[in-house]
Design a protein around this motif. Sequence first.
Motif, PDB file in Angstrom:
ATOM      1  N   LEU A   1     -10.065  45.706  68.921  1.00 28.81           N
ATOM      2  CA  LEU A   1     -10.519  46.620  69.975  1.00 28.81           C
ATOM      3  C   LEU A   1     -10.175  46.096  71.364  1.00 28.81           C
ATOM      4  O   LEU A   1     -10.027  46.877  72.310  1.00 28.81           O
ATOM      5  N   ALA A   2     -10.064  44.784  71.502  1.00 31.66           N
ATOM      6  CA  ALA A   2      -9.805  44.175  72.811  1.00 31.66           C
ATOM      7  C   ALA A   2      -8.478  44.616  73.419  1.00 31.66           C
ATOM      8  O   ALA A   2      -8.312  44.590  74.641  1.00 31.66           O
ATOM      9  N   ARG A   3      -7.556  45.051  72.574  1.00 32.46           N
ATOM     10  CA  ARG A   3      -6.241  45.449  73.083  1.00 32.46           C
ATOM     11  C   ARG A   3      -6.345  46.619  74.056  1.00 32.46           C
ATOM     12  O   ARG A   3      -5.581  46.710  75.020  1.00 32.46           O
ATOM     13  N   LYS A   4      -7.303  47.514  73.808  1.00 32.94           N
ATOM     14  CA  LYS A   4      -7.446  48.691  74.674  1.00 32.94           C
ATOM     15  C   LYS A   4      -8.676  48.619  75.567  1.00 32.94           C
ATOM     16  O   LYS A   4      -8.879  49.504  76.401  1.00 32.94           O
ATOM     17  N   ALA A   5      -9.508  47.600  75.389  1.00 30.62           N
ATOM     18  CA  ALA A   5     -10.711  47.477  76.221  1.00 30.62           C
ATOM     19  C   ALA A   5     -10.340  47.077  77.642  1.00 30.62           C
ATOM     20  O   ALA A   5      -9.428  46.273  77.864  1.00 30.62           O
ATOM     21  N   ALA A   6     -11.076  47.621  78.608  1.00 31.16           N
ATOM     22  CA  ALA A   6     -10.828  47.267  80.008  1.00 31.16           C
ATOM     23  C   ALA A   6     -11.482  45.934  80.352  1.00 31.16           C
ATOM     24  O   ALA A   6     -10.921  45.137  81.101  1.00 31.16           O
ATOM     25  N   LYS A   7     -12.682  45.691  79.814  1.00 28.04           N
ATOM     26  CA  LYS A   7     -13.411  44.459  80.092  1.00 28.04           C
ATOM     27  C   LYS A   7     -14.099  43.969  78.834  1.00 28.04           C
ATOM     28  O   LYS A   7     -14.488  44.767  77.966  1.00 28.04           O
ATOM     29  N   ILE A   8     -14.286  42.653  78.762  1.00 29.60           N
ATOM     30  CA  ILE A   8     -14.968  42.040  77.626  1.00 29.60           C
ATOM     31  C   ILE A   8     -16.001  41.063  78.173  1.00 29.60           C
ATOM     32  O   ILE A   8     -15.650  40.042  78.784  1.00 29.60           O
ATOM     33  N   CYS A   9     -17.267  41.400  78.002  1.00 26.41           N
ATOM     34  CA  CYS A   9     -18.356  40.546  78.464  1.00 26.41           C
ATOM     35  C   CYS A   9     -18.700  39.559  77.358  1.00 26.41           C
ATOM     36  O   CYS A   9     -18.957  39.961  76.219  1.00 26.41           O
ATOM     37  N   VAL A  10     -18.716  38.266  77.687  1.00 24.41           N
ATOM     38  CA  VAL A  10     -18.910  37.229  76.670  1.00 24.41           C
ATOM     39  C   VAL A  10     -20.080  36.328  77.040  1.00 24.41           C
ATOM     40  O   VAL A  10     -20.554  36.317  78.180  1.00 24.41           O
ATOM     41  N   ALA A  11     -20.525  35.558  76.047  1.00 27.88           N
ATOM     42  CA  ALA A  11     -21.686  34.691  76.225  1.00 27.88           C
ATOM     43  C   ALA A  11     -21.318  33.215  76.211  1.00 27.88           C
ATOM     44  O   ALA A  11     -22.171  32.362  76.460  1.00 27.88           O
TER      45      ALA A  11
END
Length: 367
Positions: free
Chosen positions: A137-147
């Motif tokens: 999914l990350a390929r098309k995601a604009a942002k990825i919030c991580v911990a």
Amino acid sequence: MRPYRLIISGGGTGGHIFPAISIANTVKQRYPDAEILFIGAEDRMEMEKVPAAGYQIIGLPVCGLDRAHLLKNFKVMMRLQKSLRLAKKIIREFKPDIAIGVGGYASGPTLWAAASAGVPTLIQEQNSYAGVTNKLLARKAAKICVAYDGMQKFFPAEKLILTGNPVRSDLEKAVGKKEEAMSFFGLSPEKKTILVVGGSLGARTINRSIQKHLDMFVAADVQLIWQTGRSYAQEAQNCLQAYEQKGIWCADFITRMDYAYEAADLVISRAGASSISELCLLKKPVVLVPSPNVSEDHQTQNALALVYKDAALMVADKEAEEQLVPVALNVVGNDERLQALRTHIGLLAQRDSAGRIVDEIIQMINR
């Protein structure tokens, strides 16, 4: 201008659901007119918890792969195709400004359908080891919030934002109220106390480890707050009949987790992302027992992220029945070690995670 419209997808466990609800609550606090629709997996926990929190949810027939019985995955793929069609229909009718995935079976088809329709997507990756679905999914995601730090080994670095995992807003209510917390459980504030949590369904290995070594708690004069989960409640109550008035509180569920954390000098827990975020926020020394029944063994990776920074101890599930209680009692009796663990785990806390994630969501909508 019409109200913001958001789709939030995911669930399966409390560790995914509570952060999702926390994000939704933060949006509604800032923008009371916002329209929020959850998409979950049929027959999973979110179908009960989300409506209880006051939000609408639609279930998809999606389910996980059966790694033990590969021939059964034909049915899994049929369910996935149906879920994709339903997700596309929901996106088309609801017309969201953004779709947010927090993990769980439903996130895959939902975010895939949203991205295919040109709807911006944001992933909230809770673990230190990203799963296959989120990496796709990350390929098309604009942002990825991580911990966790170091997530660029899984995702494009330019999309990453370190926000931490949202936690339940009521957990800090009892901070500094030790005597009140101990009174709630009928325990003495003068004695050391260990909190054991294994999730709403319970953790078999942790429960068996505690049950096997109850005499050690009594001999060490250490009190016990034991959440068994539904599956093991009766068995635990039966074995505790011989330990009345021995400083042991036991139930299948704890209604006041804020009191439980405040009462505890040490916690024994699985290594789910949400639990770890709570422990960091509250600066609680912990012995982690990663579940072996999770995808990509991500709980072990979560635990090791803390162990490498001397912020937690870890006992492997296969070794827990013999080692868990001796390790926990040794630590809880060492004030210097407890303080070191408390200091180091507190350094990993990410505060106002829900607020920071919502900041990113609104920035994406207003572009």
